[in-house]
Design a protein around this motif. Structure first.
Motif, PDB file in Angstrom:
ATOM      1  N   TRP A 179       0.815  -1.221   0.000  1.00 53.06           N
ATOM      2  CA  TRP A 179       0.000   0.000   0.000  1.00 53.06           C
ATOM      3  C   TRP A 179       0.847   1.269   0.000  1.00 53.06           C
ATOM      4  O   TRP A 179       0.573   2.222   0.728  1.00 53.06           O
ATOM      5  N   GLY A 180       1.895   1.283  -0.793  1.00 53.62           N
ATOM      6  CA  GLY A 180       2.707   2.485  -0.933  1.00 53.62           C
ATOM      7  C   GLY A 180       3.465   2.868   0.323  1.00 53.62           C
ATOM      8  O   GLY A 180       3.904   4.014   0.464  1.00 53.62           O
ATOM      9  N   GLY A 181       3.642   1.922   1.246  1.00 53.61           N
ATOM     10  CA  GLY A 181       4.355   2.219   2.489  1.00 53.61           C
ATOM     11  C   GLY A 181       3.479   2.816   3.579  1.00 53.61           C
ATOM     12  O   GLY A 181       3.990   3.264   4.607  1.00 53.61           O
ATOM     13  N   LEU A 182       2.154   2.827   3.390  1.00 56.99           N
ATOM     14  CA  LEU A 182       1.244   3.363   4.404  1.00 56.99           C
ATOM     15  C   LEU A 182       1.097   2.400   5.577  1.00 56.99           C
ATOM     16  O   LEU A 182       1.190   1.180   5.417  1.00 56.99           O
ATOM     17  N   ASN A 183       0.865   2.962   6.750  1.00 59.32           N
ATOM     18  CA  ASN A 183       0.659   2.183   7.967  1.00 59.32           C
ATOM     19  C   ASN A 183      -0.802   2.260   8.397  1.00 59.32           C
ATOM     20  O   ASN A 183      -1.399   3.336   8.358  1.00 59.32           O
ATOM     21  N   ARG A 184      -1.362   1.135   8.822  1.00 58.58           N
ATOM     22  CA  ARG A 184      -2.741   1.111   9.335  1.00 58.58           C
ATOM     23  C   ARG A 184      -2.701   1.515  10.806  1.00 58.58           C
ATOM     24  O   ARG A 184      -2.137   0.819  11.649  1.00 58.58           O
ATOM     25  N   VAL A 185      -3.299   2.661  11.119  1.00 60.07           N
ATOM     26  CA  VAL A 185      -3.205   3.246  12.460  1.00 60.07           C
ATOM     27  C   VAL A 185      -4.591   3.363  13.073  1.00 60.07           C
ATOM     28  O   VAL A 185      -5.519   3.860  12.433  1.00 60.07           O
ATOM     29  N   LEU A 186      -4.736   2.891  14.306  1.00 56.44           N
ATOM     30  CA  LEU A 186      -5.973   3.075  15.064  1.00 56.44           C
ATOM     31  C   LEU A 186      -5.851   4.363  15.853  1.00 56.44           C
ATOM     32  O   LEU A 186      -5.014   4.486  16.749  1.00 56.44           O
ATOM     33  N   THR A 187      -6.686   5.340  15.551  1.00 53.01           N
ATOM     34  CA  THR A 187      -6.614   6.629  16.221  1.00 53.01           C
ATOM     35  C   THR A 187      -7.232   6.546  17.609  1.00 53.01           C
ATOM     36  O   THR A 187      -7.997   5.618  17.895  1.00 53.01           O
ATOM     37  N   PRO A 188      -6.941   7.511  18.488  1.00 52.00           N
ATOM     38  CA  PRO A 188      -7.582   7.525  19.804  1.00 52.00           C
ATOM     39  C   PRO A 188      -9.100   7.630  19.740  1.00 52.00           C
ATOM     40  O   PRO A 188      -9.778   7.374  20.721  1.00 52.00           O
ATOM     41  N   GLU A 189      -9.634   8.021  18.576  1.00 50.46           N
ATOM     42  CA  GLU A 189     -11.087   8.099  18.403  1.00 50.46           C
ATOM     43  C   GLU A 189     -11.679   6.767  17.938  1.00 50.46           C
ATOM     44  O   GLU A 189     -12.868   6.671  17.669  1.00 50.46           O
ATOM     45  N   GLY A 190     -10.830   5.735  17.812  1.00 53.02           N
ATOM     46  CA  GLY A 190     -11.323   4.416  17.437  1.00 53.02           C
ATOM     47  C   GLY A 190     -11.504   4.227  15.950  1.00 53.02           C
ATOM     48  O   GLY A 190     -12.239   3.324  15.529  1.00 53.02           O
ATOM     49  N   GLU A 191     -10.829   5.038  15.116  1.00 54.17           N
ATOM     50  CA  GLU A 191     -10.962   4.939  13.665  1.00 54.17           C
ATOM     51  C   GLU A 191      -9.632   4.518  13.057  1.00 54.17           C
ATOM     52  O   GLU A 191      -8.568   4.963  13.493  1.00 54.17           O
ATOM     53  N   TYR A 192      -9.705   3.673  12.029  1.00 50.47           N
ATOM     54  CA  TYR A 192      -8.489   3.249  11.333  1.00 50.47           C
ATOM     55  C   TYR A 192      -8.197   4.190  10.172  1.00 50.47           C
ATOM     56  O   TYR A 192      -9.082   4.495   9.373  1.00 50.47           O
ATOM     57  N   LEU A 193      -6.947   4.626  10.078  1.00 48.40           N
ATOM     58  CA  LEU A 193      -6.481   5.447   8.966  1.00 48.40           C
ATOM     59  C   LEU A 193      -5.209   4.828   8.410  1.00 48.40           C
ATOM     60  O   LEU A 193      -4.417   4.230   9.146  1.00 48.40           O
ATOM     61  N   TRP A 194      -5.021   4.983   7.099  1.00 49.88           N
ATOM     62  CA  TRP A 194      -3.767   4.563   6.464  1.00 49.88           C
ATOM     63  C   TRP A 194      -2.898   5.805   6.310  1.00 49.88           C
ATOM     64  O   TRP A 194      -3.225   6.707   5.555  1.00 49.88           O
ATOM     65  N   LEU A 195      -1.774   5.832   7.050  1.00 55.79           N
ATOM     66  CA  LEU A 195      -0.979   7.045   7.173  1.00 55.79           C
ATOM     67  C   LEU A 195       0.471   6.817   6.764  1.00 55.79           C
ATOM     68  O   LEU A 195       1.012   5.709   6.906  1.00 55.79           O
ATOM     69  N   CYS A 196       1.095   7.899   6.294  1.00 56.75           N
ATOM     70  CA  CYS A 196       2.526   7.880   6.015  1.00 56.75           C
ATOM     71  C   CYS A 196       3.289   7.828   7.345  1.00 56.75           C
ATOM     72  O   CYS A 196       2.701   7.966   8.422  1.00 56.75           O
ATOM     73  N   GLU A 197       4.606   7.630   7.255  1.00 52.46           N
ATOM     74  CA  GLU A 197       5.415   7.500   8.467  1.00 52.46           C
ATOM     75  C   GLU A 197       5.294   8.733   9.358  1.00 52.46           C
ATOM     76  O   GLU A 197       5.176   8.639  10.580  1.00 52.46           O
ATOM     77  N   ARG A 198       5.305   9.920   8.753  1.00 53.03           N
ATOM     78  CA  ARG A 198       5.273  11.150   9.534  1.00 53.03           C
ATOM     79  C   ARG A 198       3.957  11.276  10.293  1.00 53.03           C
ATOM     80  O   ARG A 198       3.942  11.556  11.493  1.00 53.03           O
ATOM     81  N   HIS A 199       2.854  11.076   9.605  1.00 53.88           N
ATOM     82  CA  HIS A 199       1.567  11.225  10.278  1.00 53.88           C
ATOM     83  C   HIS A 199       1.286  10.080  11.258  1.00 53.88           C
ATOM     84  O   HIS A 199       0.525  10.252  12.209  1.00 53.88           O
ATOM     85  N   THR A 200       1.926   8.931  11.019  1.00 53.57           N
ATOM     86  CA  THR A 200       1.811   7.835  11.992  1.00 53.57           C
ATOM     87  C   THR A 200       2.402   8.250  13.334  1.00 53.57           C
ATOM     88  O   THR A 200       1.823   7.983  14.398  1.00 53.57           O
ATOM     89  N   LYS A 201       3.545   8.932  13.292  1.00 48.56           N
ATOM     90  CA  LYS A 201       4.215   9.345  14.533  1.00 48.56           C
ATOM     91  C   LYS A 201       3.367  10.323  15.331  1.00 48.56           C
ATOM     92  O   LYS A 201       3.450  10.375  16.553  1.00 48.56           O
ATOM     93  N   GLU A 202       2.555  11.115  14.660  1.00 53.81           N
ATOM     94  CA  GLU A 202       1.748  12.102  15.365  1.00 53.81           C
ATOM     95  C   GLU A 202       0.735  11.445  16.297  1.00 53.81           C
ATOM     96  O   GLU A 202       0.244  12.073  17.236  1.00 53.81           O
ATOM     97  N   TYR A 203       0.385  10.184  16.024  1.00 49.36           N
ATOM     98  CA  TYR A 203      -0.554   9.484  16.889  1.00 49.36           C
ATOM     99  C   TYR A 203       0.142   8.643  17.945  1.00 49.36           C
ATOM    100  O   TYR A 203      -0.500   7.973  18.736  1.00 49.36           O
ATOM    101  N   ASN A 204       1.460   8.655  17.940  1.00 50.94           N
ATOM    102  CA  ASN A 204       2.219   7.852  18.896  1.00 50.94           C
ATOM    103  C   ASN A 204       2.874   8.686  19.979  1.00 50.94           C
ATOM    104  O   ASN A 204       3.670   8.176  20.751  1.00 50.94           O
ATOM    105  N   ILE A 205       2.562  10.008  20.024  1.00 52.87           N
ATOM    106  CA  ILE A 205       3.213  10.842  21.035  1.00 52.87           C
ATOM    107  C   ILE A 205       2.559  10.612  22.390  1.00 52.87           C
ATOM    108  O   ILE A 205       1.428  10.179  22.480  1.00 52.87           O
TER     109      ILE A 205
END
Length: 960
Positions: free
Chosen positions: A934-960
């Motif tokens: 998927w072009g290097g996208l990561n499947r991320v579960l947000t704190p709101e309970g929604e899955y998003l496919w994000l690039c590395e940079r935006h993935t980190k924003e949910y891991n702080i």
């Protein structure tokens, strides 16, 4: 359309040899028998008319391959349709059919038979003769059973049986080796045949909304398709009944819960019983009340009654368990807070029975308005009065517990023999923790299939035998995947030490590394980090952004603080400040509300939070939230959000202020809704304040659900009178940005404000993108494997940029995935080739149509996620992508998209049922990217309970 006009069209079609006849939306009440003259027809569409029957002569059209009669009033169809030997697709959805003729089983070339939303109560066994059938849709009917002959449909791939009245299924369905999707949602199933475990090609299995389902066990069903199939396959080999369940003992501190369990186990009474800190685990053995030689084992959970522990208890108050609610007769039921505890049980475990137990009756008789309580809480199955000291009533209590426990849905459930052996060995381990490798070795020694290892581990976790988090939602969770905790009581005791620590309390929840080393000094080396990760996993604490060695324990924050009010008032004094608000009325403010929400949403922190509220702020798009050197007090913000709870009046309120507050409001509202969903039986009423157009200080609040009903009517009611200020209020205005019915208004607002979006706020655009992703993910919520939803297509010629938009559909040969970060959609990764563009586009057309409606409002956002990419090049490429996609949509109608595609998408979306359309989209994505990179996208579960496919940079924003 009148009869003469209709006959004229039929005559013309016959004379000119038409191959396709589309008479949809023509208000036709009767189809002439002359239709048989059109012998050249291969496709006939008669959707959205008023037909109550069709002529038998329709069966004479021997060249017919597609016949669609959706959205009519048909009560029957002629048996002559069985003569259409070339028919491949037959659609009869949304009619009033009570039966279909067995002659349909003669359609040897039929590949799709769609009958959803009818009144069918039975099916002819001859449908099992349809050897080329690939899709069978029988959803939303009145079927109580399906014929076993359907197990002969060797080519069947998609089988829909949702929203019927099925109480059982034939074991022959296990013969459908090519089945990829089986939807059984919303039925009355108590069990499914173990033979379904043979369906190894099954990629989607929906068993939701079968409230009485016992086999497979609910804890397995919750894990999804793979777990269900593994369990069923293991069950085919061997299974034994397991007479085990949970007994949860709750109530205020000092009521005698621990002494009660000692009395039930025939232990001596202790006058000075020590206070339970956290949770104490034990076992109670009872004879089955009606089955001889059967001993039931109840795993007892004795919950400490002190309020500080209540938030940690919520995670263990599980459904399908038996509750003992204990109160002190000497102090009275009011002081025992029976209403609070019964509402807590109802919120967390609405399907669990409750026995009310009065203690200390040797000091004072129990006085309880039992019938009034039972009327309000039907979960109550009895009341018993006892004395732990004299043992009065203990025998009666044991019998009552045995009777109630025997009726629990999991009591006597079948366990695969190998799984039971694993469970028994794990329970006998004396260590407090171990490594996953030992767990896998035990399973291998007990001959559990390797594909079942993780499923069984998750089941043991759900049952409370172990704590083992196999998924890592954030980088800090990685440590949890490396540890299997064998003693959950050890965890609760250790976390309880933090909650009662005087230093942490005095510092108002600040939990430093030094304090951690002191409180958890007895833990094995490195285990402090494991327990800290557990607290964060349970949303009891979070590490501060500016210092990762400091955590905030949200349950120990101050009850009140007033240093937020100046900021809150100041933003309202900015120019063009708007406000949006929603109140959530609850039947009880449960422990964890709103502290769990505060912990999950801490990325918006302004260091203004307290026990019952928080002030949050969102930041401009170009603000680097990953820069931890910036003090939260000095961070820029566009909007502020105030969340407050009122425990006495039992409500939670969310208010957002700023120039365009709807987007930030949507994010936080989803976070609140996720928190509330943790309590499946919680009763919630959502209210919106009157906008007070005449500024009369109106205090009226409108019921959100009632407003939604007004807009969802066939003829929407777009105004409502306020009973207080008597003004006519716009319903779309009240719901703007809050409900899908206002999506069109949102698009119009963005379209009329494009220039401002380019130069200033992108709040509405982000809201639109987030809603789009949320809708798609909701449609595909049953898929175990998901894929990105946002992409663009590109033509062959690289020199296409800037050229006139002239191309054929076969020129579309590349796909580019986009990062799905709301408000920051941008291209990522390599291009993927499309081998058969025209066919690919035909299948993807419905998705592309919807995607472009949102994509055309996306704008290039320059940020650190671009890396070294030149900003001007990026902007030009971004705009060219969107322009090309808009032009492409104009050519898609030339693909002759099936006329039912869009109807089916909307119908399935409204029912919340994963559709064949969603499966088709996933298949297309896998076709171009078999490795699922998927072009290097990561499947991320947000704190709101929604899955998003994000690039590395935006993935980190949910891991702080």
């Amino acid at each position: 359309m009148d009869r003469d006009e209709l006959l004229s069209i039929i005559e013309q079609a016959a004379e000119e040899g038409w191959e396709e006849l589309d008479l949809s939306w023509k208000d036709i009440a009767e189809l002439p028998t002359d239709i048989c003259k059109c012998q050249s027809l291969t496709k006939v569409y008669l959707n959205h008319n008023r037909l109550t029957q069709v002529p038998a002569t329709l069966g004479n059209l021997q060249n017919l391959t597609e016949l669609s009669l959706n959205f009519n009033q048909l009560t029957q169809v002629p048996a002559t349709l069985g003569n259409l030997q070339n028919l491949t697709e037959l659609s009869l959805n949304f009619n009033q059919l009570t039966q279909v003729p067995g002659e349909l089983g003669n359609l040897k070339n039929l590949s799709t038979l769609s009958l959803h939303d009818n009144l069918l109560s039975e099916l002819p066994a001859k449908l099992g003769n349809l050897q080329n059938l690939v899709v069978l849709d029988l959803g939303a009917n009145r079927l109580t059973q399906v014929p076993m002959e359907l197990g002969n449909l060797k080519k069947l791939s998609l089988f829909y049986l949702y929203r019927n009245s099925l109480s059982e299924l034939p074991s022959e369905l296990g013969n459908l080796k090519k089945l990829r999707l089986l939807s059984l949602a919303s039925n009355r199933l108590t069990e499914v045949p173990a033979e379904l475990g043979n369906l190894q090609n099954l990629e989607e299995l929906n068993l939701s909304l079968n409230p009485d389902l016992k086999f497979p066990p609910p804890d397995i069903v919750q894990q999804g398709r793979k777990a269900i199939l593994v369990y069923l396959k293991q069950e085919l080999e061997a299974g034994l009944p397991q007479w085990v369940s949970k007994l949860l003992v709750v109530g205020e501190g000092g009521t005698g819960k621990t002494s009660l369990l000692r009395a039930l186990d025939s232990e001596d009474f202790q006058e000075q019983e020590s206070t339970t800190h956290g949770i104490a685990l034990g076992k109670l053995l009872l004879d089955h009340p009606s089955l001889s030689d059967v001993t039931m084992t109840l795993n007892t959970w004795d919950f400490g009654g002190q309020e500080i522990y209540h938030a940690t208890h919520q995670f263990f108050l599980t459904n399908r368990s038996l509750f003992l609610l204990v109160w002190n007769a000497r102090l009275g039921y009011e002081q025992g807070k029976l209403h609070y505890w019964l509402k807590t049980i109802r919120a967390n475990a609405p399907q669990s029975p409750v026995l009310i137990v009065a203690t200390h009756i040797d000091e004072r008789p129990a006085d309880l308005p039992y019938q009034r309580f039972k009327f309000e809480f039907p979960q109550i199955v009895g009341q018993i009065s006892i004395s732990n000291k004299t043992r009065e009533g203990i025998f009666e209590l044991r019998n009552a517990i045995a009777q109630a426990a025997a009726d629990l849905p999991l009591m006597g459930e079948s366990w695969p023999t190998a799984w039971l052996n694993v469970a028994n060995q794990v329970r006998e381990l004396s260590e407090k923790f171990t490594k996953p490798e030992l767990l896998w070795q035990i399973m291998a020694d007990c001959r559990v299939n390797p594909e079942g290892h993780k499923v069984l581990a998750q089941w043991l976790h759900e049952l409370g035998d172990i704590l083992f988090f196999q998924d890592n939602k954030t980088d800090d969770d990685l440590i949890l995947t490396e540890t299997v905790i064998l003693d959950p009581q050890w965890v609760t005791e250790s976390i309880s030490k933090v909650l009662v620590d005087k230093d942490v309390i005095q510092r108002q929840g600040i939990f430093s590394r030094d304090c951690m080393n002191r409180v958890w000094c007895e833990l094995p080396g490195g285990f402090s980090n494991v327990f800290l990760a557990l607290m964060e996993r349970f949303d009891l604490s979070y590490r501060t952004i500016e210092n990762r060695d400091i955590s905030l324990v949200v349950e120990l924050t101050p009850h009140e603080r007033d240093d937020w009010q100046k900021k809150w008032q100041a933003i309202s004094e900015r120019g063009a400040c708007k406000e949006i608000s929603m109140k959530f009325e609850l039947d009880e403010i449960q422990a964890g509300i709103p502290t769990w929400f505060i912990a999950r949403q801490h990325r918006y922190t302004l260091d203004r939070h307290w026990r019952t509220g928080v002030l949050f702020g969102d930041y401009p798009q170009d603000f680097d939230r990953l820069d931890q050197s910036i003090n939260p007090n000095t961070r820029p913000y566009n909007h502020l959000a105030l969340v407050t709870t009122n425990p006495e009046k039992k409500y939670l309120e969310l208010t957002v202020r700023g120039p365009m507050p709807h987007n930030f409001f949507d994010v936080l509202r989803e976070g609140i809704e996720l928190t509330l969903r943790r309590y499946p039986g919680l009763q919630v009423t959502r209210l919106l304040p009157c906008p007070d157009p005449e500024k009369q200080d109106c205090k009226h609040e409108f019921n959100y659900e009632q407003l939604v009903k007004r807009l969802e009517r066939d003829k929407p009611r777009e105004t409502i009178e306020c009973p207080n200020c008597l003004e006519d209020i716009s319903v779309p205005g009240l719901l703007f940005g809050l409900h899908y019915t206002t999506r069109h208004d949102l698009i119009k607002a963005i379209a009329s404000n494009t220039e401002k979006l380019l130069d200033n706020d992108r709040e509405l655009m982000e809201l639109l993108q987030r809603g789009y992703i949320r809708d798609l993910k909701r449609e595909r919520s049953q898929l175990d494997s998901m894929c990105p939803s946002v992409f663009v297509l590109r033509p062959k010629a690289a020199s296409f940029r800037g050229m006139e938009m002239r191309f054929s559909l076969n020129d579309v040969n590349e796909l580019q995935f986009y990062c799905e970060a709301p408000g920051c959609w941008h291209p990522v990764g390599d291009l993927y080739p499309i081998k058969n563009p025209k066919e690919w586009l035909r299948k993807a057309a419905p998705h592309i149509q919807r995607l472009v409606k949102v994509l055309k409002f996306a704008t290039p956002v320059i940020g650190p996620f671009l890396g070294a990419l030149d900003a001007d090049i990026y902007k030009n490429e971004f705009k060219a992508d969107i322009k090309f996609m808009e032009t492409l949509v104009g050519k898609l109608p030339n693909l002759q998209i099936h006329p039912n595609d869009f109807e089916r998408i909307q119908a399935d979306s409204d029912r919340g049922i994963s559709s064949a359309y969603s499966r088709a989209l996933y298949d297309l994505m896998v076709e171009i990217d078999p490795q699922k990179q998927w072009g290097g996208l990561n499947r991320v579960l947000t704190p709101e309970g929604e899955y998003l496919w994000l690039c590395e940079r935006h993935t980190k924003e949910y891991n702080i």
